[in-house]
Write a protein that holds these residues in place. Structure first.
Motif, mmCIF file in Angstrom:
data_model
loop_
_atom_site.group_PDB
_atom_site.id
_atom_site.type_symbol
_atom_site.label_atom_id
_atom_site.label_comp_id
_atom_site.label_asym_id
_atom_site.label_seq_id
_atom_site.Cartn_x
_atom_site.Cartn_y
_atom_site.Cartn_z
ATOM 1 N N LEU A 168 5.722 12.705 0.473
ATOM 2 C CA LEU A 168 4.639 11.836 0.919
ATOM 3 C C LEU A 168 3.867 11.335 -0.294
ATOM 4 O O LEU A 168 3.607 12.102 -1.220
ATOM 5 N N GLY A 169 3.518 10.041 -0.276
ATOM 6 C CA GLY A 169 2.679 9.518 -1.342
ATOM 7 C C GLY A 169 3.389 8.542 -2.241
ATOM 8 O O GLY A 169 4.170 7.696 -1.794
ATOM 9 N N VAL A 170 3.161 8.702 -3.547
ATOM 10 C CA VAL A 170 3.624 7.700 -4.494
ATOM 11 C C VAL A 170 5.139 7.599 -4.538
ATOM 12 O O VAL A 170 5.683 6.524 -4.816
ATOM 13 N N PRO A 328 -2.865 8.634 6.416
ATOM 14 C CA PRO A 328 -1.403 8.462 6.424
ATOM 15 C C PRO A 328 -0.895 8.041 5.043
ATOM 16 O O PRO A 328 -1.509 7.210 4.379
ATOM 17 N N MET A 329 0.231 8.617 4.640
ATOM 18 C CA MET A 329 0.827 8.353 3.332
ATOM 19 C C MET A 329 2.257 7.851 3.501
ATOM 20 O O MET A 329 2.942 8.218 4.461
ATOM 21 N N ALA A 338 10.623 6.081 5.423
ATOM 22 C CA ALA A 338 10.574 6.565 6.806
ATOM 23 C C ALA A 338 9.182 6.413 7.406
ATOM 24 O O ALA A 338 8.735 7.256 8.181
ATOM 25 N N GLY A 339 8.469 5.357 7.037
ATOM 26 C CA GLY A 339 7.164 5.106 7.621
ATOM 27 C C GLY A 339 6.054 5.875 6.934
ATOM 28 O O GLY A 339 6.082 6.081 5.710
ATOM 29 N N TYR A 340 5.070 6.324 7.710
ATOM 30 C CA TYR A 340 3.890 7.009 7.184
ATOM 31 C C TYR A 340 3.644 8.295 7.966
ATOM 32 O O TYR A 340 3.937 8.381 9.157
ATOM 33 N N ARG A 341 3.096 9.287 7.277
ATOM 34 C CA ARG A 341 2.739 10.550 7.905
ATOM 35 C C ARG A 341 1.448 11.076 7.271
ATOM 36 O O ARG A 341 1.225 10.921 6.062
ATOM 37 N N LYS A 342 0.630 11.761 8.080
ATOM 38 C CA LYS A 342 -0.518 12.505 7.568
ATOM 39 C C LYS A 342 -0.164 13.964 7.337
ATOM 40 O O LYS A 342 -0.693 14.595 6.426
#
Length: 363
Positions: A168-170, A328-329, A338-342
């Motif tokens: 997740l993130g950069v 959300p990242m 695969a989209g965004y998730r928190k």
């Protein structure tokens, strides 16, 4: 028959007697850019027609996996990139688990042909270059029994799927930026330059880093160790630092620009994002980042080689972790956006796989 290789009628047939050569299946993703008519024809020279499979859809891959298990191939090569490889591995594991048709049947040993985009797994196992006869050489050596070593690789469990890395993130932002660079700048004269390692470097230097120079790079995050076992904070040499971290312990609390994990070192194009992956059996390398975009740009070559360990990089070995961001990242799994998730839970899968490595030692 699930494959129709481009075989010329005058080509010599390869002997298929079990006593002549080890049985090796070769699965190619027909949708992969590097799997073209020339590659299929070249492989049909060295692989018997019944051992060469061409997949055009997930349904094809499912049927091929079933045939591979029915024939009990001891070794399977895939060509088409990390996504092709993991899709096939996931399908084989589904069919051999306790509820599958082939429950209890051992998995074959896997080989990787360097026919993808990033080729992270291919880099990990020292697969030959697709230039010249490199991929043919790997298959011929396997069929002749000339396989000096193998690597045992653990896998991540990510939302019910197995993958070699996720985050997740950069890192998710970088993958999205690479796709943008390839689709918008990788045309005409620049096509070759922007669809390989040059594309990744360009995405980092001209899209990802500039974005984080003018936008917030850090989001509040908590990383908590799971219940599967102790975790270990790692020093710059990959050795544990301090006491083991108990199940349920908070590994990190604060602002982060990235939280990612892997069971092998490479993202793609030799980018050694996880230098301590595969060092401790049954554990992932969890990497957390809270460094500035300018610092990344200044140290990009060292970061690419896995030799940059600033204070803002935090490394751990763990079996299971839960990641919770305040916002959300960008999310990536195995190199695919695969989209965004928190929030996300990552764990080491119960299965591991054996990978053919022509330059490594058996382990």
């Amino acid at each position: 028959m699930l494959v129709q290789p481009l075989r010329s009628p005058e080509l010599r047939q390869i002997p298929t007697s079990p006593s002549a050569t080890p049985r090796v299946a070769v699965l190619l993703n027909a949708n992969a850019r590097k799997v073209d008519a020339r590659v299929v024809k070249a492989l049909s020279h060295v692989v018997p027609e019944e051992d060469l499979f061409l997949s055009r859809s997930p349904l094809d891959a499912r049927r091929i996996a079933q045939e591979v298990l029915e024939r009990n191939y001891p070794m399977v090569f895939t060509g088409g990139g990390d996504g092709t490889f993991m899709g096939f591995v996931n399908e084989l594991i589904r069919q051999t688990d306790g509820r599958g048709r082939f429950a209890g049947q051992p998995l074959p040993r896997f080989g990787v042909l360097k026919l993808g985009t990033g080729n992270g797994i291919a880099s990990f196992v020292n697969a030959s270059s697709p230039r010249g006869d490199g991929i043919l050489h790997d298959v011929v050596r396997a069929r002749s029994g000339d396989v000096p070593g193998a690597r045992r690789m653990d896998l991540l469990m990510v939302e019910g799927q197995r993958a070699p890395f996720a985050g997740l993130g950069v890192d998710g932002k970088l993958l999205n930026d690479y796709i943008w660079v390839k689709e918008n700048l990788g045309k005409g004269f620049f096509k070759k330059m922007m669809t390989g390692s040059g594309g990744y470097f360009s995405a980092v230097a001209f899209k990802t880093v500039p974005h984080y120079m003018v936008n917030s790079t850090s989001v509040e995050c908590e990383i908590r160790n799971g219940s599967a076992g102790e975790a270990y904070r790692l020093g710059p040499d990959g050795s544990p630092v301090g006491e083991p971290l108990a199940p349920g312990a908070v590994l990190f609390q604060g602002n982060l620009m990235m939280a990612a994990a892997a069971t092998m070192p490479f993202y793609g194009y030799g980018f050694r994002m996880f230098p301590f992956a595969n060092h401790r059996r049954g554990m992932m390398h969890l990497r957390l980042g809270q460094v500035s975009a300018a610092s990344i740009l200044a140290h990009l070559p060292k970061m690419w080689a896995g030799r940059w360990f600033p204070e803002g990089i935090h490394d751990f070995h763990a079996k299971e972790v839960t990641i919770r961001f305040a916002n959300p990242m960008p999310f990536q799994v195995g190199g695919d956006a695969a989209g965004y998730r928190k929030a996300l839970t990552l764990s080491v899968a119960p299965e591991s796989i054996d990978l053919v490595d022509f330059h490594g030692e058996m382990n």
